[in-house]
Design an enzyme around this catalytic site. Structure first.
Site, short mmCIF file in Angstrom:
data_model
loop_
_atom_site.label_atom_id
_atom_site.label_comp_id
_atom_site.label_asym_id
_atom_site.label_seq_id
_atom_site.Cartn_x
_atom_site.Cartn_y
_atom_site.Cartn_z
N ALA A 58 35.55 36.89 46.17
CA ALA A 58 35.23 35.83 47.12
C ALA A 58 35.50 36.30 48.55
O ALA A 58 34.60 36.33 49.39
CB ALA A 58 36.02 34.57 46.80
N HIS A 99 42.89 31.17 27.68
CA HIS A 99 41.85 32.03 27.12
C HIS A 99 42.19 32.37 25.67
O HIS A 99 43.29 32.80 25.38
CB HIS A 99 41.75 33.31 27.97
CG HIS A 99 40.51 34.09 27.70
ND1 HIS A 99 40.24 34.67 26.50
CD2 HIS A 99 39.47 34.39 28.51
CE1 HIS A 99 39.07 35.30 26.57
NE2 HIS A 99 38.58 35.14 27.78
N ARG A 117 35.86 28.42 25.69
CA ARG A 117 37.23 28.90 25.57
C ARG A 117 38.22 27.83 25.14
O ARG A 117 39.09 28.08 24.32
CB ARG A 117 37.68 29.46 26.91
CG ARG A 117 36.88 30.68 27.24
CD ARG A 117 37.22 31.25 28.58
NE ARG A 117 36.49 32.50 28.71
CZ ARG A 117 36.43 33.20 29.82
NH1 ARG A 117 37.04 32.78 30.91
NH2 ARG A 117 35.75 34.33 29.86
N ARG A 170 36.14 26.41 32.55
CA ARG A 170 35.17 27.36 33.09
C ARG A 170 34.53 28.16 31.96
O ARG A 170 35.22 28.60 31.05
CB ARG A 170 35.84 28.32 34.06
CG ARG A 170 34.90 29.40 34.56
CD ARG A 170 35.54 30.28 35.61
NE ARG A 170 36.58 31.14 35.12
CZ ARG A 170 36.38 32.28 34.45
NH1 ARG A 170 35.16 32.68 34.15
NH2 ARG A 170 37.41 33.01 34.04
N LEU A 174 33.17 35.25 38.35
CA LEU A 174 32.65 36.32 39.20
C LEU A 174 31.43 35.80 39.95
O LEU A 174 31.25 36.03 41.13
CB LEU A 174 32.29 37.54 38.35
CG LEU A 174 33.45 38.12 37.53
CD1 LEU A 174 33.00 39.39 36.81
CD2 LEU A 174 34.64 38.43 38.40
C1 LIG Z 1 41.94 39.83 32.96
C2 LIG Z 1 40.87 38.96 33.56
C3 LIG Z 1 39.54 39.14 33.20
C4 LIG Z 1 38.54 38.35 33.75
N1 LIG Z 1 37.24 38.55 33.36
C5 LIG Z 1 36.27 37.79 33.91
C6 LIG Z 1 34.92 38.01 33.56
O1 LIG Z 1 34.58 38.87 32.75
N2 LIG Z 1 33.97 37.24 34.15
C7 LIG Z 1 34.28 36.29 35.07
O2 LIG Z 1 33.39 35.65 35.59
N3 LIG Z 1 35.58 36.07 35.42
C8 LIG Z 1 36.57 36.80 34.87
N4 LIG Z 1 37.88 36.57 35.23
C9 LIG Z 1 38.19 35.61 36.30
C10 LIG Z 1 37.90 36.25 37.66
O3 LIG Z 1 38.25 37.60 37.62
C11 LIG Z 1 38.67 35.62 38.79
O4 LIG Z 1 38.60 34.25 38.73
C12 LIG Z 1 38.09 36.06 40.12
O5 LIG Z 1 38.00 37.45 40.17
C13 LIG Z 1 38.90 35.55 41.29
O6 LIG Z 1 38.41 36.12 42.46
P1 LIG Z 1 38.94 35.67 43.86
O7 LIG Z 1 38.19 36.47 44.86
O8 LIG Z 1 38.88 34.21 43.98
O9 LIG Z 1 40.49 36.06 43.89
P2 LIG Z 1 41.27 37.43 43.57
O10 LIG Z 1 40.40 38.50 43.11
O11 LIG Z 1 42.44 37.05 42.74
O12 LIG Z 1 41.77 37.90 44.99
C14 LIG Z 1 42.83 37.31 45.65
C15 LIG Z 1 43.02 38.02 46.95
O13 LIG Z 1 43.88 37.27 47.77
C16 LIG Z 1 44.92 38.08 48.28
N5 LIG Z 1 46.05 37.19 48.48
C17 LIG Z 1 46.57 36.27 47.63
N6 LIG Z 1 47.57 35.60 48.23
C18 LIG Z 1 47.67 36.11 49.46
C19 LIG Z 1 48.52 35.82 50.56
N7 LIG Z 1 49.44 34.86 50.53
N8 LIG Z 1 48.36 36.55 51.68
C20 LIG Z 1 47.41 37.54 51.77
N9 LIG Z 1 46.58 37.81 50.77
C21 LIG Z 1 46.71 37.11 49.64
C22 LIG Z 1 45.09 39.16 47.27
O14 LIG Z 1 45.67 40.28 47.88
C23 LIG Z 1 43.65 39.39 46.85
O15 LIG Z 1 43.04 40.26 47.77
C24 LIG Z 1 38.88 37.35 34.67
C25 LIG Z 1 40.22 37.17 35.03
C26 LIG Z 1 41.20 37.93 34.47
C27 LIG Z 1 42.63 37.64 34.79
#
Ligand SMILES: Cc1cc2nc3c(=O)[nH]c(=O)nc-3n(C[C@H](O)[C@H](O)[C@H](O)COP(=O)(O)OP(=O)(O)OC[C@H]3O[C@@H](n4cnc5c(N)ncnc54)[C@H](O)[C@@H]3O)c2cc1C
Ligand code: SF4
Ligand code: FES
Lengths: 667, 250
Positions: free
Chosen positions: A45, A267, A338, A464, A470
């Protein structure tokens, strides 16, 4: 109770987004150069948002707590990403993806947001391919797909079991390009600890430089929170160790409402807990349910023999196995959503059929798939007389090509080889559908503060579907926020740079400093992890897969007690102004200790079952989740009132104009 | 299991640092290496001592955050895994285990076992991308078919997690394996070919500026790489570089 304005535009659902894009205000390129945007988080994101906004001309300041934006937790996503491309010609469409997502979420998501998500999903795949993301392809050189739970079409794009990695590296490379051009200023190893408001608008953040330990001030015309989910409130989860709720919780305490905090996804297929030392749980991707069949023995004697090790799973003949998902849900079988799969596993294990020493594991078996693929290969190669051993060998090669890294991961952790014996799996905390409340523009209730990705609540309702996180992260960051934020920033073209030398920044920094000083000076006897584990246990036992009134009330009392003790008996070694991972953790756990209580309160007020939220008091005779649409077709949005134990509940009622509310049925 | 840990302790970038010895008991074979360090740190905190700082996040071998030189090997004795996926069953009761940070000029130590790998990010910013803006009207993803073999090779190169084990292992601290993995991935795909020339020149230039050493074809990097990134990528990058350098002279 106030009415939350979701700002969903009028018109038919298929037209809303394009009409909205045509109507909202723009910021011209010259003016964008005078506008700074803060993006907290560099996952799918935040990374995609930062890159896209920088391309448009805004000055972006991006933050992550890891040592590189490429390490955000999105990197760990395994199975795939959905998109309504209908490349397989199996009847998929934007409407069907929209419908599946709303139904999968058990009718607790906002229709217009979900429709938009399905609509832009097709652009995501085009964009990623253009960036050089190496998705899996078939022998004709076209993109391949697999199926995920809750859908009867194949719409999931993937890159082996490393889809998140490949998508995130795509977003990271787009960011890198802008970092090279100076349009993104990247702050690695920085943790946001406070939101700064000026005249009620989000105008900056206080972040701690995790290397020097010093507090630093950053200003911007808007602040975007893309900090991921809060599953680690349970201590054990599939999230990365550092995943946390702090950024979201800090904006909540500055006025952003927190929506549906109790909607947590458990999950079904994770490696079971093996002992007290465990620091995290490892997911085995849902994509495995394309080829793996889930079962436990039918007979108790077999269960006992397996636990004792006198029988192996392969010794149990097919007729003595209970493929319980296929039995209970013939239409979707192993590919039920799930929440349904997790509860079914729990039901079998609670009934005593768990297949490991702790009684909390079921089998995920690839034997039939290996044989089926082996036969296919033999036929293709014209090997009419291939030996069984040869067939199985060829079948294993096919399975390896599909899921090699997952099988290796399983083997390294458990020392059991899943090519020859079924995996043992059990549900684990994985994802949080709840999050910061946002309107259609992805703005929170704080003007100028946005929330995207897993950090917001918007698209998944109470459950979800796999491969949709993703999709949502990239939809928000590449295709939604860069448009909608302009509508707000259009008022800021003459504001000029925002100074950090103001009373508001002084005050915010002081608040953080005081908070940290008080934590550091407790000087107690117990480590952060000690408290985090205790909180996690309460959450898992009482705010986990099944919840009831009494348990939730107990949880609230217990969480408060742990929190009190935390502030009396915590020990953080070292000092504030240095590299101090224990202090980093303490800040995060302090916030989890408050959020956990809100989750329990939210679960208590929602006395219906829906999606991942299962209230034992509200189930059908067959033990399925029973919704109560009359009373609960709304989003719970909690306002911080100055006392964490007394938040105020606001309700956004959900209107379903395009999809009829019916009982979710996967039979 | 009872073990003796010899761990590099260094207060900060300017401290000289030295090895310290910690006996540890009650270690179970099912624990991961980092969980073993968690146990040690819990004990140190309890005794009022400073825990050992080390980098980690996903703990499932994909984020590339964990590091550690264990008994003289990057990511320890197991093959094809990161430190966070290394399990204690690979060790025997009574073993002495030496734990050190990555050592390379381009990766200065921050504290104890934590090093600064941002040089990798800077190499990426020099050219590790395809110059395509987000627009919502890029051509359809299936407009250009890509031979499965090429797509698979590009994928294998793209699985590099940027951990830096290749640099830490190389006697010259060369980053060739890391850089070549990105160059190869994009060179193998039609989308990356337009800028292939500039990309390889710019990334190699930046790599040299950051203080990484030369590649002398020892091949140690491939052996220690947790993602088994192949030396073929280095050969491919060398070809790309020659091509680009020759064209550049026109
Ligand atoms: C093992 C696993 C497998 C998955 N597989 C799938 C899949 O196959 N398909 C699917 O659709 N979804 C999947 N998911 C879910 C999906 O990966 C996540 O929901 C999604 O990637 C979240 O993306 P995001 O950008 O919101 O946050 P994240 O990728 O969690 O990024 C968070 C960011 O915020 C930063 N951050 C957090 N707090 C702070 C702070 N206080 N100050 C500064 N920076 C901070 C971190 O450094 C990081 O850069 C999976 C999840 C897991 C755990
Ligand atoms: S090439 Fe291998 S060792 Fe080097 S950074 Fe990439 S994954 Fe790590
Ligand atoms: S902690 Fe992520 S690779 Fe080891």
């Amino acid at each position: 109770m106030s009415v939350l304005d979701s700002k969903v535009p009028g018109g038919p659902i298929e037209k809303k987004w394009s009409a909205h894009k045509n109507n909202i205000r723009l910021v011209n390129p010259a003016n964008k150069r005078n506008i700074d945007v803060i993006v907290v988080g560099t996952g799918l994101a935040g990374g995609s948002a930062a890159a896209s906004m920088a391309e448009l001309g805004y000055n972006v300041k991006a933050f992550c707590f890891q040592d590189s934006p490429r390490r955000a937790h999105s990197i760990a996503a395994q199975g795939g990403i959905n998109a309504a491309k209908n490349y397989q010609g199996d009847g998929d469409s934007i409407y069907r993806l929209f419908y599946d997502t709303v139904k999968g979420g058990d009718y607790r998501a906002r229709e217009a947001n979900v429709y938009r998500l399905a609509e832009v999903s097709v652009n995501i795949i085009d964009q990623c391919v253009a960036q050089g993301v190496p998705f899996a392809r078939d022998y004709g050189g076209l993109l391949d797909n697999r199926s995920f739970g809750g859908a009867q079409v194949s719409r999931t794009f993937y890159a082996k079991g490393q889809t998140g990695q490949q998508l995130l590296l795509g977003a990271y490379s787009a960011m890198s390009r802008q970092i090279g051009k100076g349009k993104i200023k990247m702050y690695n190893r920085h943790e946001m600890l406070e939101l700064v408001l000026v005249d009620g608008k989000a105008r900056g953040i206080i972040a701690r430089n995790l290397v020097s330990g010093k507090l630093e001030r950053f200003s911007g015309h808007a602040v975007v929170i893309a900090s991921g989910g809060y599953g680690n409130v349970f201590f054990l989860s599939t999230n990365a160790m550092g995943s946390n709720a702090t950024a979201a919780w800090r904006i909540h305490k500055k006025g952003a409402y927190f929506a549906n905090p109790c909607f947590t996804q458990i999950h079904p297929t994770c490696i079971p807990v093996s002992g007290d030392h465990q620091s995290k749980l490892t997911l085995m991707s849902e994509s495995l349910r394309n080829d793996g069949r889930i079962w436990v023995p039918k007979n108790m004697e077999d269960v006992e023999a397996i636990r004792k090790g006198t029988k192996k799973p392969v010794d149990i003949p097919a007729e003595d196995r209970d493929y319980y998902l296929e039995r209970r849900y013939p239409a979707f079988g192993n590919l039920v959503p799930r929440d349904v799969a997790s509860r079914a596993a729990k039901e079998r294990c609670d009934a005593g059929y768990g297949v490991n020493a702790t009684g909390e594991a079921v089998f995920l078996d690839f034997a039939s798939a290996i044989e089926r693929y082996g036969n296919e290969q033999a036929t293709m190669a014209g090997m009419a007389n291939a030996s069984r051993e040869k067939i199985l060998e060829m079948g294993r090669e096919v399975v390896k090509a599909k899921y090699g890294n997952l099988f290796q991961m399983y083997y390294k952790i458990t020392d059991d080889d899943p090519y020859f014996t079924p995996m043992k799996i059990y549900p684990a905390v994985h994802y949080t559908m709840g999050g910061i409340w946002v309107d259609y523009n992805l703005m929170t209730t704080v003007p100028g503060c946005y929330a995207i990705g897993e950090a917001n609540f918007s698209d998944h309702g109470a459950n979800r579907l796999g491969a949709s996180a993703l999709m949502q992260g990239l939809a928000d960051g590449y295709f939604v926020l860069p448009y909608t934020i302009a509508d707000y920033l259009a008022d800021d073209i003459r504001t000029g740079a925002i100074s950090t030398e103001t009373a508001e920044f002084d005050e915010a920094e002081k608040a953080v400093k005081d908070r940290i000083t008080s934590l550091m000076s407790i000087g107690g006897s117990k480590s952060v992890d000690h408290f985090h584990k205790r909180l996690g246990k309460v959450m898992w036992d009482k705010v986990g897969m099944a919840r009831n009134e009494q348990g939730l009330k107990e949880a609230i009392t217990e969480i408060k007690a742990i929190r009190e003790e935390f502030y009396k008996d915590l020990r953080i070694p070292g000092a504030m102004e240095e590299f101090n991972p224990e202090l980093d953790k303490a800040n995060r756990v302090a916030d989890f200790l408050e959020l956990g209580e809100l989750m329990a309160m939210d679960a208590l007020t929602r006395s219906e079952s829906c999606g991942g939220h299962f209230r034992e008091e509200s189930q059908t005779e067959e033990g399925e989740a029973k919704r109560n649409d009359k009373e609960f077709t709304y989003v719970s949005a909690w306002e911080y009132t100055g006392n964490v134990s007394e938040p105020k509940l606001h309700k956004e009622s959900l209107e379903f104009e395009n999809i009829k509310l019916v009982e979710r049925n996967y039979k | 299991m009872k073990l003796t840990l010899k761990i590099w302790r260094q207060k900060g970038p300017n401290d000289k640092g030295q090895m310290a010895t910690y006996p540890i008991d009650g270690i179970d074979g099912d624990m991961s290496f980092l969980e073993m360090l968690d146990v040690l740190n819990e004990q140190l905190i309890h005794k009022g001592e400073e825990p050992v700082a080390f980098d980690h996040d996903c703990r499932e071998g994909i984020c590339g955050m964990c590091s550690l030189f264990i008994n003289g090997e990057a990511h320890g004795p197991d093959r094809g895994v990161t430190t966070c996926q290394l399990h204690m069953r690979k060790f025997d009761d009574g073993d002495t285990i030496y734990i050190e940070p990555w050592r390379a000029k381009a990766f200065p130590v921050i504290k104890d076992l934590v090093v600064d790998r941002t040089a990798f990010d800077r190499v990426m910013a020099a050219g590790g991308f395809v110059s395509v803006n987000t627009s919502g009207n890029t051509q359809d993803a299936n407009a250009i078919p890509i031979a499965k073999a090429d797509a698979d090779k590009a994928f294998e190169a793209a699985t590099c997690i940027g951990c830096g084990a290749c640099v830490a292992t190389c006697k010259n601290s060369s980053a060739m394996l890391f850089v070549s993995a990105k160059v190869s991935q994009l060179a193998l795909l039609p989308q990356g070919q337009v800028e292939a020339r500039d990309r390889v020149l710019n990334m190699v230039k930046k790599m040299d500026e950051e203080g990484f050493g030369n590649c002398t074809n020892t091949g140690a990097c491939e052996v220690e790489c947790p993602k088994e990134i192949s030396l073929d990528n280095i050969a491919r990058m060398n070809r790309e570089f020659m091509k680009a350098a020759l064209c550049h002279e026109d």
